[in-house]
Design an enzyme around this catalytic site. Sequence first.
Site, PDB file in Angstrom:
ATOM      1  N   TYR A 153       0.810  -1.222   0.000  1.00 26.39           N
ATOM      2  CA  TYR A 153       0.000   0.000   0.000  1.00 26.39           C
ATOM      3  C   TYR A 153       0.844   1.274   0.000  1.00 26.39           C
ATOM      4  CZ  TYR A 153      -4.630   2.133   0.752  1.00 26.39           C
ATOM      5  OH  TYR A 153      -5.817   2.815   0.606  1.00 26.39           O
ATOM      6  N   LYS A 160      -1.969   9.436  -0.437  1.00 29.74           N
ATOM      7  CA  LYS A 160      -3.076   9.905   0.411  1.00 29.74           C
ATOM      8  C   LYS A 160      -2.551  10.825   1.524  1.00 29.74           C
ATOM      9  CE  LYS A 160      -6.674   7.599  -1.338  1.00 29.74           C
ATOM     10  NZ  LYS A 160      -7.837   8.261  -1.935  1.00 29.74           N
TER      11      LYS A 160
HETATM   12  N1  NAP Z   1     -12.897   0.782  -0.436  1.00 35.52           N
HETATM   13  C1  NAP Z   1     -12.173   1.028   0.637  1.00 35.52           C
HETATM   14  O1  NAP Z   1     -11.969   0.168   1.520  1.00 35.52           O
HETATM   15  C2  NAP Z   1     -11.595   2.394   0.864  1.00 35.52           C
HETATM   16  C3  NAP Z   1     -11.009   2.656   2.098  1.00 35.52           C
HETATM   17  C4  NAP Z   1     -10.463   3.903   2.335  1.00 35.52           C
HETATM   18  C5  NAP Z   1     -10.486   4.858   1.329  1.00 35.52           C
HETATM   19  N2  NAP Z   1     -11.049   4.575   0.122  1.00 35.52           N
HETATM   20  C6  NAP Z   1     -11.024   5.618  -0.891  1.00 35.52           C
HETATM   21  O2  NAP Z   1     -12.355   5.926  -1.272  1.00 35.52           O
HETATM   22  C7  NAP Z   1     -12.373   6.364  -2.625  1.00 35.52           C
HETATM   23  C8  NAP Z   1     -13.405   5.579  -3.416  1.00 35.52           C
HETATM   24  O3  NAP Z   1     -13.089   4.205  -3.320  1.00 35.52           O
HETATM   25  P1  NAP Z   1     -14.082   3.060  -3.810  1.00 35.52           P
HETATM   26  O4  NAP Z   1     -13.673   1.841  -3.092  1.00 35.52           O
HETATM   27  O5  NAP Z   1     -15.491   3.533  -3.750  1.00 35.52           O
HETATM   28  O6  NAP Z   1     -13.635   2.922  -5.353  1.00 35.52           O
HETATM   29  P2  NAP Z   1     -14.259   2.069  -6.532  1.00 35.52           P
HETATM   30  O7  NAP Z   1     -15.496   1.340  -6.109  1.00 35.52           O
HETATM   31  O8  NAP Z   1     -13.126   1.275  -7.068  1.00 35.52           O
HETATM   32  O9  NAP Z   1     -14.662   3.235  -7.577  1.00 35.52           O
HETATM   33  C9  NAP Z   1     -13.661   3.970  -8.145  1.00 35.52           C
HETATM   34  C10 NAP Z   1     -14.278   5.107  -8.963  1.00 35.52           C
HETATM   35  O10 NAP Z   1     -13.232   5.945  -9.417  1.00 35.52           O
HETATM   36  C11 NAP Z   1     -13.231   6.009 -10.840  1.00 35.52           C
HETATM   37  N3  NAP Z   1     -11.844   6.054 -11.301  1.00 35.52           N
HETATM   38  C12 NAP Z   1     -10.839   5.204 -10.968  1.00 35.52           C
HETATM   39  N4  NAP Z   1      -9.702   5.570 -11.596  1.00 35.52           N
HETATM   40  C13 NAP Z   1      -9.981   6.679 -12.335  1.00 35.52           C
HETATM   41  C14 NAP Z   1      -9.228   7.508 -13.215  1.00 35.52           C
HETATM   42  N5  NAP Z   1      -7.944   7.283 -13.472  1.00 35.52           N
HETATM   43  N6  NAP Z   1      -9.855   8.544 -13.790  1.00 35.52           N
HETATM   44  C15 NAP Z   1     -11.155   8.776 -13.562  1.00 35.52           C
HETATM   45  N7  NAP Z   1     -11.933   8.025 -12.749  1.00 35.52           N
HETATM   46  C16 NAP Z   1     -11.350   6.977 -12.150  1.00 35.52           C
HETATM   47  C17 NAP Z   1     -13.981   4.766 -11.283  1.00 35.52           C
HETATM   48  O11 NAP Z   1     -14.554   4.951 -12.583  1.00 35.52           O
HETATM   49  P3  NAP Z   1     -14.654   3.675 -13.624  1.00 35.52           P
HETATM   50  O12 NAP Z   1     -15.323   2.565 -12.882  1.00 35.52           O
HETATM   51  O13 NAP Z   1     -15.455   4.193 -14.754  1.00 35.52           O
HETATM   52  O14 NAP Z   1     -13.224   3.358 -13.990  1.00 35.52           O
HETATM   53  C18 NAP Z   1     -15.038   4.644 -10.174  1.00 35.52           C
HETATM   54  O15 NAP Z   1     -16.115   5.525 -10.432  1.00 35.52           O
HETATM   55  C19 NAP Z   1     -10.942   6.225  -3.133  1.00 35.52           C
HETATM   56  O16 NAP Z   1     -10.273   7.466  -2.991  1.00 35.52           O
HETATM   57  C20 NAP Z   1     -10.336   5.222  -2.178  1.00 35.52           C
HETATM   58  O17 NAP Z   1      -8.923   5.352  -2.069  1.00 35.52           O
HETATM   59  C21 NAP Z   1     -11.604   3.361  -0.135  1.00 35.52           C
END
Ligand code: NAP
Length: 260
Positions: A153, A160
């Site tokens: 990570y 981040k």
């Molecule tokens: N899930 C966790 O456990 C967790 C924990 C802590 C923090 N976070 C943070 O929360 C945020 C959202 O996470 P998530 O888990 O909801 O993500 P996710 O389900 O993987 O969704 C990611 C989103 O970002 C878009 N995306 C990814 N790469 C991109 C790029 N290069 N350009 C434009 N759009 C892009 C994707 O669009 P497409 O699908 O169209 O590619 C999708 O809409 C992130 O910042 C992540 O680091 C997540």
Amino acid sequence: MSQSFKDKKVLITGSSRGIGRATALAFAREGADVVIHYRRDESAAFETAEEVRKLGVQALVCRAELESPEEIDVMFDTVEKEWGALDVFMANAAATAFKPIMETKAHHIGRTYEVVINSVLHAVQRAVPLMEGRNGRIITVSSLGSRFTLPRYANIGSAKAALESLTRYMAAEFGPNGITCNTISPGVVETDSVRFYAKDEFETFKANVISRTPIKRLTQPEDVAGLALFLASDAASFITGQVIGVDGGLTLISYGPDGR
Ligand SMILES: NC(=O)c1ccc[n+]([C@@H]2O[C@H](COP(=O)([O-])OP(=O)(O)OC[C@H]3O[C@@H](n4cnc5c(N)ncnc54)[C@H](OP(=O)(O)O)[C@@H]3O)[C@@H](O)[C@H]2O)c1
């Protein structure tokens, strides 16, 4: 329904899926018009936009690769043309290569920082003028990997940490414009990305995280959405430059003398 964000204009990056989708729907339920932004998954973006419109508000669908400043500009040009204003910008989207440090190449770091840092800087430079006179809100999304180490990570965890710092600087610079800037730090959220990260070990990871979380469950996308709504509300108008966790207490717990 309180409709406390009626006619407010909200742009959340990565709002086709996961946390971004839940947050877009939460704002829409409160009366806000929202941009559904995506990169590849067009059907997920249009499906989310349809859900938003069923709530009686506007949804603009914008595709933009966040590694491209030109595509970010096209998205903001659309917002400017359609709405001429923005109340909330939430930098939620992220992407990375999960690798041990010795296998991490310069391009892995470069692409992650492009999406997590450079794109946010560029987007904020476009968002701030649209917030003129509107008490704007900027919300960034970090992760517990900025402060604690997780396997494979380092790349996104360090990005981040930089994002949290950048958000504090934004809070200092944009405060006089009436704009607050805060970071949400979620725990482990059940979305596609955490399944991609943990791969075959997802169920074990989930059980371990729940066992160490005082409120015995994973973070849900709706938990993050609730905090975003609060930070965007009038009730949070004097909160700025903060990193606020939404993790059920996961990051409170260290090891006791018995090793648990
Ligand atoms: N899930 C966790 O456990 C967790 C924990 C802590 C923090 N976070 C943070 O929360 C945020 C959202 O996470 P998530 O888990 O909801 O993500 P996710 O389900 O993987 O969704 C990611 C989103 O970002 C878009 N995306 C990814 N790469 C991109 C790029 N290069 N350009 C434009 N759009 C892009 C994707 O669009 P497409 O699908 O169209 O590619 C999708 O809409 C992130 O910042 C992540 O680091 C997540």
